[in-house]
Design an enzyme around this catalytic site. Structure first.
Site, PDB file in Angstrom:
ATOM      1  CG  HIS A   1      -7.661   2.625   2.739  1.00 23.95           C
ATOM      2  ND1 HIS A   1      -8.115   2.941   1.484  1.00 23.95           N
ATOM      3  CD2 HIS A   1      -6.361   2.270   2.574  1.00 23.95           C
ATOM      4  CE1 HIS A   1      -7.127   2.769   0.597  1.00 23.95           C
ATOM      5  NE2 HIS A   1      -6.051   2.369   1.244  1.00 23.95           N
TER       6      HIS A   1
ATOM      7  CB  CYS B   1      -3.145   2.842  -2.606  1.00 27.55           C
ATOM      8  SG  CYS B   1      -4.646   2.202  -1.848  1.00 27.55           S
ATOM      9  CG  LEU B   2      -2.391  -3.408  -2.613  1.00 27.99           C
ATOM     10  CD1 LEU B   2      -2.700  -4.653  -1.784  1.00 27.99           C
ATOM     11  CD2 LEU B   2      -1.393  -3.735  -3.715  1.00 27.99           C
TER      12      LEU B   2
ATOM     13  CG  HIS C   1      -1.850   4.173   2.938  1.00 28.89           C
ATOM     14  ND1 HIS C   1      -1.392   4.763   1.777  1.00 28.89           N
ATOM     15  CD2 HIS C   1      -2.771   3.250   2.552  1.00 28.89           C
ATOM     16  CE1 HIS C   1      -2.026   4.220   0.738  1.00 28.89           C
ATOM     17  NE2 HIS C   1      -2.861   3.299   1.187  1.00 28.89           N
ATOM     18  CD  GLU C   2      -3.339  -0.031   4.596  1.00 26.75           C
ATOM     19  OE1 GLU C   2      -4.534  -0.174   4.252  1.00 26.75           O
ATOM     20  OE2 GLU C   2      -2.413  -0.017   3.769  1.00 26.75           O
TER      21      GLU C   2
ATOM     22  CD  GLN D   1      -7.016  -0.985   0.407  1.00 29.12           C
ATOM     23  OE1 GLN D   1      -6.479  -1.263   1.463  1.00 29.12           O
ATOM     24  NE2 GLN D   1      -6.343  -0.749  -0.699  1.00 29.12           N
TER      25      GLN D   1
ATOM     26  N   GLY E   1      -0.226  -3.454   3.327  1.00 28.50           N
ATOM     27  CA  GLY E   1      -1.386  -3.176   4.163  1.00 28.50           C
ATOM     28  C   GLY E   1      -2.652  -3.276   3.339  1.00 28.50           C
TER      29      GLY E   1
HETATM   30 NI    NI Z   1      -4.203   1.957   0.339  1.00 27.25          NI
END
Ligand code: NI
Length: 188
Positions: A158, A112-113, A154-155, A49, A44
């Site tokens: 953000h 998380c990226l 989670h997304e 991000q 995701g």
């Molecule tokens: Ni993330």
């Protein structure tokens, strides 16, 4: 096109993102986000991000080239009242999501990226009902569990400037603190 991924300590990750009102150019952005996400082996990616403070997310919980994910793809979800395999609606691209987590609380290890090399257990409800507006103006109504329910929460976090590390238990946060500090130091 691969996009640079913002990292822990970058302010854009802490902003409350603006609703999308004009979808011009967003189809291209979405494809770039998917490409970036696949290259980084994520499932995701939210617009902040990659430095865009808008309410847009891409998800693929069974990405191409990931054999382990095939199992998650077989899981069923309800899409606009119809039961379908999760795989059939991937990748998901949506703007201005409304999500309602429900069900029993479940512990799951997240990463998380934007938070390099950190994984931590987070408690979240195991199911989600969601209204996911698409770029073409249609709305996907979804009811799901499993990895997709986790990923959606989670997304969408953000989009409100929240990161998964904010949601760990206070005991786990002590362990995380040094790692996170190091990530911030590296940014300077
Ligand atoms: Ni993330």
């Amino acid at each position: 096109m691969l996009l640079p991924i913002n990292q822990y300590g970058d302010r854009v990750l802490r902003e409350v993102c603006a609703p999308v009102t004009d979808t011009t150019g967003l189809e291209t952005l979405a494809q770039d986000m998917l490409e970036t996400m696949y290259a980084a082996h994520g499932i995701g990616l939210a617009a902040p991000q990659i430095g865009r403070s808008i309410r847009m997310v891409v998800i693929n919980v069974c990405p191409p080239d990931d054999e382990d994910a095939a199992e998650d793809g077989e899981e069923l979800c309800t899409v606009n009242g119809e039961e379908r395999p999760v795989r059939s609606i991937m990748p998901l691209i949506f703007i201005n999501p409304e999500i309602e987590p429900y069900g029993k609380n479940e512990l799951f290890t997240e990463g998380c990226l934007s938070v390099h090399n950190v994984r931590a257990n987070v408690i979240r409800p195991d199911r989600v009902r969601a209204k996911l507006p698409q770029l073409d103006g249609s709305v996907l109504e979804l009811d799901c569990g499993g990895l997709l329910a986790r990923c959606l929460q989670h997304e969408c976090d953000h989009l409100d400037g929240h990161l998964f590390v904010d949601r760990v238990s206070s005991a786990a946060r002590i362990t995380l603190k040094k790692k996170l500090q190091r990530l911030c130091d590296r940014r300077r």
